[in-house]
Motif scaffolding. Sequence first.
Motif, PDB file in Angstrom:
ATOM      1  N   VAL A 262      20.343   0.342   6.447  1.00 24.00           N
ATOM      2  CA  VAL A 262      19.023  -0.063   6.941  1.00 24.00           C
ATOM      3  C   VAL A 262      17.934   0.634   6.116  1.00 24.00           C
ATOM      4  N   ILE A 263      18.123   1.934   5.849  1.00 24.69           N
ATOM      5  CA  ILE A 263      17.145   2.694   5.056  1.00 24.69           C
ATOM      6  C   ILE A 263      17.006   2.075   3.657  1.00 24.69           C
ATOM      7  N   ALA A 264      18.134   1.703   3.062  1.00 26.59           N
ATOM      8  CA  ALA A 264      18.094   1.106   1.713  1.00 26.59           C
ATOM      9  C   ALA A 264      17.246  -0.155   1.733  1.00 26.59           C
ATOM     10  N   ASN A 265      17.415  -0.985   2.760  1.00 23.52           N
ATOM     11  CA  ASN A 265      16.627  -2.221   2.835  1.00 23.52           C
ATOM     12  C   ASN A 265      15.141  -1.926   2.971  1.00 23.52           C
ATOM     13  N   ILE A 266      14.807  -0.955   3.805  1.00 22.03           N
ATOM     14  CA  ILE A 266      13.383  -0.624   3.992  1.00 22.03           C
ATOM     15  C   ILE A 266      12.805  -0.099   2.675  1.00 22.03           C
ATOM     16  N   GLU A 267      13.521   0.821   2.044  1.00 22.22           N
ATOM     17  CA  GLU A 267      12.954   1.446   0.833  1.00 22.22           C
ATOM     18  C   GLU A 267      12.847   0.445  -0.331  1.00 22.22           C
ATOM     19  N   PHE A 268      13.847  -0.422  -0.478  1.00 23.43           N
ATOM     20  CA  PHE A 268      13.754  -1.419  -1.553  1.00 23.43           C
ATOM     21  C   PHE A 268      12.630  -2.413  -1.257  1.00 23.43           C
ATOM     22  N   ALA A 269      12.448  -2.772   0.012  1.00 25.06           N
ATOM     23  CA  ALA A 269      11.358  -3.701   0.364  1.00 25.06           C
ATOM     24  C   ALA A 269      10.007  -3.061   0.068  1.00 25.06           C
ATOM     25  N   LEU A 270       9.900  -1.744   0.307  1.00 26.51           N
ATOM     26  CA  LEU A 270       8.628  -1.056   0.042  1.00 26.51           C
ATOM     27  C   LEU A 270       8.317  -0.995  -1.462  1.00 26.51           C
ATOM     28  N   ARG A 271       9.374  -1.098  -2.290  1.00 25.61           N
ATOM     29  CA  ARG A 271       9.150  -1.078  -3.755  1.00 25.61           C
ATOM     30  C   ARG A 271       8.749  -2.459  -4.270  1.00 25.61           C
ATOM     31  N   HIS A 272       8.879  -3.474  -3.406  1.00 27.73           N
ATOM     32  CA  HIS A 272       8.654  -4.861  -3.786  1.00 27.73           C
ATOM     33  C   HIS A 272       7.207  -5.244  -3.521  1.00 27.73           C
ATOM     34  N   ASP A 273       6.453  -5.682  -4.555  1.00 24.12           N
ATOM     35  CA  ASP A 273       5.050  -6.078  -4.347  1.00 24.12           C
ATOM     36  C   ASP A 273       4.910  -7.101  -3.230  1.00 24.12           C
ATOM     37  N   GLU A 274       5.876  -8.036  -3.192  1.00 24.05           N
ATOM     38  CA  GLU A 274       5.802  -9.150  -2.251  1.00 24.05           C
ATOM     39  C   GLU A 274       5.881  -8.698  -0.783  1.00 24.05           C
ATOM     40  N   HIS A 275       6.600  -7.616  -0.529  1.00 20.27           N
ATOM     41  CA  HIS A 275       6.848  -7.234   0.876  1.00 20.27           C
ATOM     42  C   HIS A 275       6.127  -5.965   1.303  1.00 20.27           C
ATOM     43  N   ARG A 276       5.619  -5.174   0.327  1.00 20.76           N
ATOM     44  CA  ARG A 276       5.164  -3.805   0.629  1.00 20.76           C
ATOM     45  C   ARG A 276       4.111  -3.760   1.747  1.00 20.76           C
ATOM     46  N   GLU A 277       3.065  -4.607   1.575  1.00 21.56           N
ATOM     47  CA  GLU A 277       1.937  -4.497   2.503  1.00 21.56           C
ATOM     48  C   GLU A 277       2.344  -4.831   3.932  1.00 21.56           C
ATOM     49  N   GLU A 278       3.027  -5.967   4.075  1.00 21.37           N
ATOM     50  CA  GLU A 278       3.405  -6.430   5.420  1.00 21.37           C
ATOM     51  C   GLU A 278       4.334  -5.417   6.101  1.00 21.37           C
ATOM     52  N   LEU A 279       5.288  -4.920   5.330  1.00 22.06           N
ATOM     53  CA  LEU A 279       6.250  -3.971   5.915  1.00 22.06           C
ATOM     54  C   LEU A 279       5.575  -2.634   6.238  1.00 22.06           C
ATOM     55  N   SER A 280       4.675  -2.169   5.352  1.00 17.51           N
ATOM     56  CA  SER A 280       3.985  -0.888   5.597  1.00 17.51           C
ATOM     57  C   SER A 280       3.209  -0.966   6.895  1.00 17.51           C
ATOM     58  N   GLU A 281       2.541  -2.110   7.087  1.00 21.04           N
ATOM     59  CA  GLU A 281       1.746  -2.261   8.300  1.00 21.04           C
ATOM     60  C   GLU A 281       2.654  -2.195   9.533  1.00 21.04           C
ATOM     61  N   TYR A 282       3.779  -2.878   9.446  1.00 17.96           N
ATOM     62  CA  TYR A 282       4.729  -2.859  10.563  1.00 17.96           C
ATOM     63  C   TYR A 282       5.228  -1.432  10.818  1.00 17.96           C
ATOM     64  N   LEU A 283       5.539  -0.712   9.748  1.00 19.98           N
ATOM     65  CA  LEU A 283       6.081   0.653   9.906  1.00 19.98           C
ATOM     66  C   LEU A 283       5.043   1.590  10.529  1.00 19.98           C
ATOM     67  N   ARG A 284       3.761   1.399  10.148  1.00 18.49           N
ATOM     68  CA  ARG A 284       2.698   2.233  10.744  1.00 18.49           C
ATOM     69  C   ARG A 284       2.602   1.984  12.244  1.00 18.49           C
ATOM     70  N   GLU A 285       2.665   0.693  12.613  1.00 16.05           N
ATOM     71  CA  GLU A 285       2.634   0.333  14.039  1.00 16.05           C
ATOM     72  C   GLU A 285       3.840   0.920  14.766  1.00 16.05           C
ATOM     73  N   LEU A 286       4.990   0.800  14.128  1.00 17.33           N
ATOM     74  CA  LEU A 286       6.247   1.282  14.727  1.00 17.33           C
ATOM     75  C   LEU A 286       6.172   2.795  14.965  1.00 17.33           C
ATOM     76  N   ALA A 287       5.622   3.526  13.950  1.00 16.18           N
ATOM     77  CA  ALA A 287       5.550   4.988  14.042  1.00 16.18           C
ATOM     78  C   ALA A 287       4.726   5.409  15.264  1.00 16.18           C
ATOM     79  N   LYS A 288       3.710   4.622  15.620  1.00 16.16           N
ATOM     80  CA  LYS A 288       2.882   4.964  16.794  1.00 16.16           C
ATOM     81  C   LYS A 288       3.697   4.880  18.077  1.00 16.16           C
ATOM     82  N   ARG A 289       4.703   3.972  18.065  1.00 13.89           N
ATOM     83  CA  ARG A 289       5.493   3.753  19.283  1.00 13.89           C
ATOM     84  C   ARG A 289       6.662   4.733  19.408  1.00 13.89           C
ATOM     85  N   LEU A 290       6.961   5.467  18.346  1.00 10.81           N
ATOM     86  CA  LEU A 290       8.174   6.322  18.385  1.00 10.81           C
ATOM     87  C   LEU A 290       7.888   7.679  19.000  1.00 10.81           C
TER      88      LEU A 290
END
Length: 290
Positions: A262-290
């Motif tokens: 799971v970590i590999a998928n998140i980190e590779f997606a964050l390196r991808h221009d196409e996915h970085r912004e959308e995923l970062s936003e989701y991760l920031r939201e997620l971090a607030k809930r943890l």
Amino acid sequence: MKVEKAVIPAAGFGTRFLPFTKAMPKEMLPIIDKPTIHFVVEEAVNSGIDDILIITGKGKHSIENYFDRNSELEAFLEKKGKAHQIQPLRDIEEMAHIHYIRQKEQKGLAHAISCAEKHVSGEPFAVLLGDNIIHGEPPCTRQLVDEHLRTGKTVVAVEEKPGDQLHRYGVVDGTPLGERSLLVTGVVEKPPPGTAPSNLVSNGRYVFSPEIFDCIRNAPAGAGGEYQITDAMKPLVEKREVVAYKYAGERWYDTGDKVAYVIANIEFALRHDEHREELSEYLRELAKRL
Ligand code: UTP
């Protein structure tokens, strides 16, 4: 002696990833849209090795299909006006000269490597585990090949792990040799907690001298009748013929482990221009809930 061949063991049952691995090889688990084994082949090729032997077994046909041509798919893409998608697919099949051999019984990593003996025909060769991705430049295998050329010895890539995780890995002990290397004086597979001789663990990348095949033949079976590569290496260690190399790399992902996958998928997606912004936003939201 030059290292011109690589062996990728990919025949294991992958019990940590059941039920998925009941029908699909874990080496085909995708990191976003590329199977794990694609990254492993790429590492060998980027290390200057394009003669690759993949050790397969029952139920692993999808690996062969992945590196083969799919003419029906190409004709379909052509017809649908998606011809631009064809060349990237061809690049995969043209990436390397890939050979296959089947391990008839899953008797462990050392046994899988022994299936390569005829193919490597008395030359040193690299081994890259088919379910481990090492991210970084220069590729880990390239660094091991260079160390082999310097020393002429078997080379094992190692990295440091915290004390509470050592019982999950093959741990090596040694005396300093070079800036990043040690002459190995001991190896132990999955030491009981608190007994590891060091915090340096093997990460699934090796360059072996061909003597390893005799060592595997004479090695005892370990737990569950499996032949472990750490046990097989012991005679070479006793002769001080093994070097541990602290490779320079950004990250090692054992994708056969669920959390690491799971970590590999998140980190590779964050390196991808196409996915970085959308995923970062989701991760920031997620971090607030943890
Ligand atoms: P692992 O020890 O992670 O594989 O082997 P495994 O036994 O398939 O997995 P778990 O622990 O049950 O989940 C590392 C690599 O060696 C290959 C595997 O396919 C994997 O790429 N392997 C392992 C073989 O080729 N043959 C074997 O008999 C065992």
